[in-house]
Scaffold this motif. Structure first.
Motif, PDB file in Angstrom:
ATOM      1  N   TYR A  30      59.441  47.808 104.359  1.00 23.99           N
ATOM      2  CA  TYR A  30      57.989  48.045 104.293  1.00 23.99           C
ATOM      3  C   TYR A  30      57.746  47.994 106.130  1.00 23.99           C
ATOM      4  CZ  TYR A  30      57.490  47.069  99.568  1.00 23.99           C
ATOM      5  OH  TYR A  30      57.747  46.990  98.392  1.00 23.99           O
ATOM      6  N   ALA A  31      56.598  48.835 106.211  1.00 22.28           N
ATOM      7  CA  ALA A  31      56.265  49.226 107.690  1.00 22.28           C
ATOM      8  C   ALA A  31      54.828  49.064 107.872  1.00 22.28           C
ATOM      9  CB  ALA A  31      56.734  50.807 108.061  1.00 22.28           C
ATOM     10  N   GLU A  32      54.215  48.876 109.040  1.00 19.05           N
ATOM     11  CA  GLU A  32      52.650  48.653 108.946  1.00 19.05           C
ATOM     12  C   GLU A  32      52.097  50.203 108.638  1.00 19.05           C
ATOM     13  OE1 GLU A  32      52.332  48.175 113.258  1.00 19.05           O
ATOM     14  OE2 GLU A  32      52.804  46.107 113.191  1.00 19.05           O
ATOM     15  N   SER A  33      50.791  50.159 108.047  1.00 22.22           N
ATOM     16  CA  SER A  33      50.059  51.193 107.708  1.00 22.22           C
ATOM     17  C   SER A  33      49.430  51.658 109.046  1.00 22.22           C
ATOM     18  CB  SER A  33      49.073  51.131 106.664  1.00 22.22           C
ATOM     19  OG  SER A  33      47.987  50.103 107.142  1.00 22.22           O
ATOM     20  N   ALA A  34      48.965  52.823 109.179  1.00 18.57           N
ATOM     21  CA  ALA A  34      48.290  53.648 109.971  1.00 18.57           C
ATOM     22  C   ALA A  34      46.958  53.149 110.461  1.00 18.57           C
ATOM     23  CB  ALA A  34      48.520  55.112 110.227  1.00 18.57           C
ATOM     24  N   ILE A  35      46.394  52.676 109.325  1.00 18.38           N
ATOM     25  CA  ILE A  35      44.973  52.093 109.502  1.00 18.38           C
ATOM     26  C   ILE A  35      44.789  50.568 109.693  1.00 18.38           C
ATOM     27  CG2 ILE A  35      44.174  54.008 108.037  1.00 18.38           C
ATOM     28  CD1 ILE A  35      43.578  52.328 105.834  1.00 18.38           C
ATOM     29  N   HIS A  36      45.634  49.755 109.426  1.00 27.72           N
ATOM     30  CA  HIS A  36      45.613  48.355 109.655  1.00 27.72           C
ATOM     31  C   HIS A  36      47.126  47.789 109.783  1.00 27.72           C
ATOM     32  CE1 HIS A  36      44.536  44.363 108.715  1.00 27.72           C
ATOM     33  NE2 HIS A  36      43.226  44.776 108.904  1.00 27.72           N
ATOM     34  N   ASP A  37      46.981  47.118 110.948  1.00 25.69           N
ATOM     35  CA  ASP A  37      48.594  46.723 111.300  1.00 25.69           C
ATOM     36  C   ASP A  37      49.149  45.615 110.357  1.00 25.69           C
ATOM     37  OD1 ASP A  37      48.598  48.443 113.559  1.00 25.69           O
ATOM     38  OD2 ASP A  37      48.047  46.657 114.761  1.00 25.69           O
TER      39      ASP A  37
END
Length: 132
Positions: A30-37
């Motif tokens: 998993y990674a961070e989303s572009a709209i919420h870290d």
């Protein structure tokens, strides 16, 4: 001769049955989303367009992602392992707010909506006090 015939038929049947099963989406990380870290997304998801001026007055920001078969056939099957990851990260699903392909998750004072389809999903951070 009968042993070989039986073996060929059995092998053919197994290959046919395996080829006809639906593929499952498997996350490897998993990674961070572009709209919420703090909101995880499957690492293999390919980010699309970010929307900051939605026609929906309840949406603060949104982003689309492509990910093969995330929602199963026609987006009918929620990705349970992904939802479990969100739960593990402290995001609680607001089950009473679920609307078809859209699920809402809340953590602290932030609400994120996920709209899942067969090969895509969108994330929307809702405005504080949004009615949805």
């Amino acid at each position: 001769m009968n042993k070989y015939f039986f073996a060929v038929i059995l092998l053919s049947s197994l290959l046919f049955a395996n080829g006809c099963t639906t593929s499952k989406h498997v996350e490897t990380g998993y990674a961070e989303s572009a709209i919420h870290d703090d909101f995880p997304i499957p690492e293999a998801a390919k980010q699309g367009e970010i929307t900051t001026n939605s026609a929906n007055p309840n949406i603060k920001i949104g982003v689309s992602y492509e990910l093969d078969n995330i929602g199963g056939e026609q987006g009918l099957y929620p990705p349970e392992s992904y939802f479990q990851k969100l739960d593990d990260a402290g995001w609680a699903e607001l089950e009473d707010r679920r609307m078809g392909h859209v699920q809402f998750f809340e953590k602290e004072d932030t609400v994120i909506a996920i709209e899942i389809h067969e090969d895509t999903f969108e994330l929307y951070e809702m405005k504080p006090g949004a009615s949805f």
